[in-house]
Design an enzyme around this catalytic site. Structure first.
Site, short mmCIF file in Angstrom:
data_model
loop_
_atom_site.label_atom_id
_atom_site.label_comp_id
_atom_site.label_asym_id
_atom_site.label_seq_id
_atom_site.Cartn_x
_atom_site.Cartn_y
_atom_site.Cartn_z
N ASP A 10 0.79 -1.24 0.00
CA ASP A 10 0.00 0.00 0.00
C ASP A 10 0.82 1.29 0.00
OD1 ASP A 10 -1.93 -1.93 0.25
OD2 ASP A 10 -2.78 -1.19 2.12
N ASP A 53 -4.76 -0.80 -1.91
CA ASP A 53 -6.14 -0.55 -1.49
C ASP A 53 -6.88 0.00 -2.70
OD1 ASP A 53 -6.43 -1.37 1.12
OD2 ASP A 53 -6.86 0.62 1.91
N HIS A 55 -10.72 0.86 -3.25
CA HIS A 55 -12.08 0.86 -2.75
C HIS A 55 -13.09 1.48 -3.71
CE1 HIS A 55 -10.52 -0.44 1.02
NE2 HIS A 55 -9.94 0.71 1.33
N HIS A 59 -17.56 2.50 0.57
CA HIS A 59 -16.99 1.29 1.18
C HIS A 59 -17.36 1.18 2.65
CE1 HIS A 59 -13.70 -1.41 2.65
NE2 HIS A 59 -14.08 -2.07 1.57
N HIS A 93 -10.70 7.02 1.35
CA HIS A 93 -9.33 6.89 0.87
C HIS A 93 -9.24 5.82 -0.21
CE1 HIS A 93 -9.64 3.73 3.92
NE2 HIS A 93 -8.69 3.08 3.24
N LYS A 123 -7.04 -4.95 -3.04
CA LYS A 123 -7.87 -5.40 -1.93
C LYS A 123 -8.87 -4.34 -1.54
CE LYS A 123 -4.01 -4.23 1.14
NZ LYS A 123 -4.61 -3.16 1.94
N CYS A 174 -2.30 -2.88 7.70
CA CYS A 174 -2.13 -3.75 6.53
C CYS A 174 -0.83 -4.53 6.54
CB CYS A 174 -2.28 -2.93 5.24
SG CYS A 174 -3.95 -2.24 5.07
#
Length: 236
Positions: A10, A53, A55, A59, A93, A123, A174
């Site tokens: 990330d 990440d 999203h 989310h 985010h 993810k 994470c």
């Protein structure tokens, strides 16, 4: 190093100061170390995994999805699997299609030089499922999804990987969850301290203690001789 994979967690603009919507304090300090690890003249990683990440809007982890709750509040939520758990609510985010979701440009450029050795693990792509670990992500080589290859752990095993070196953001979320997944999947797991940063100092310390207690290794800044390099830590 033919059995060791580098996992970069990330390193995205929304997690980087000064403008990230969920910036990790001093997160930018890890960039020179990761850039060094991606130097093809020094290292020969057989596999590099970059997690991202990724999203959708609305989310489950966003405070804006649960008004009137605010970022960083805990909230009991029920996810798409029917599991009820306490979710830390975050500012919006890493929303798909925004700059914040992009991997930092120098890291991304260097990843491009490694070609097919790089695998992207996205993810948090499901609106109602949280996903901190890179092992929970959908695995892509570049932008093409290969669902037939199965989860990341299966992919790594197929490539003969036995050990993972984990760097990135954030240590207490994470990075921690990726390390726990790796340990659970029986990979030798190493966290490179100079190349990770956490949100909370207290929770970061707890995360590193937990990783050590479960059999992972954490390499601290003072254990590294920068003149001789890092290779000795990566040998099986």
């Amino acid at each position: 190093m033919d059995k060791t994979a580098l996992l970069i967690i990330d390193v995205q603009y929304d997690f980087l100061p000064p403008s990230g919507s969920l910036a990790v304090p001093n997160g930018q300090d890890i960039l020179p170390v990761i850039n060094d690890l991606l130097d093809e003249n020094k290292y020969d990683w057989p596999v590099i995994v970059a997690s991202q990440d990724y999203h959708p809007r609305g989310h489950i982890s966003f405070a804006s999805t649960h008004p009137p709750h605010k970022p960083f509040e805990p909230l009991l939520v029920r996810d798409a699997r029917g599991t009820t758990y306490q979710q830390t609510l975050w500012p919006d985010h890493c929303i798909q299609g925004t700059r914040g979701t992009e991997i930092e440009e120098n890291i991304k450029r260097k990843l491009g030089q490694w070609g097919r050795k790089v695998r992207l693990a996205r993810k948090g792509t499901h609106m109602k499922l949280e996903a901190y670990s890179a092992f929970d992500g959908d695995a892509y080589p570049g932008e093409q999804k290969l669902p037939s290859e199965g989860p990341l752990s299966t992919y790594l095993r197929k490539r003969g990987i036995e050990k993972v070196v984990i760097v990135g953001l954030a240590t207490d979320f994470c990075v921690l969850q990726t390390a726990l997944s790796a340990i659970s999947a029986s990979f030798d797991t190493l966290i490179l301290g100079p190349a990770v940063r956490g949100i909370s100092p207290e929770d970061t310390d707890k995360a590193l203690v937990k990783i050590r207690n479960l059999g992972g290794k954490v390499i601290d800044q003072d254990e590294i001789d920068w003149e001789t390099g890092l290779n000795r830590w990566f040998d099986l």
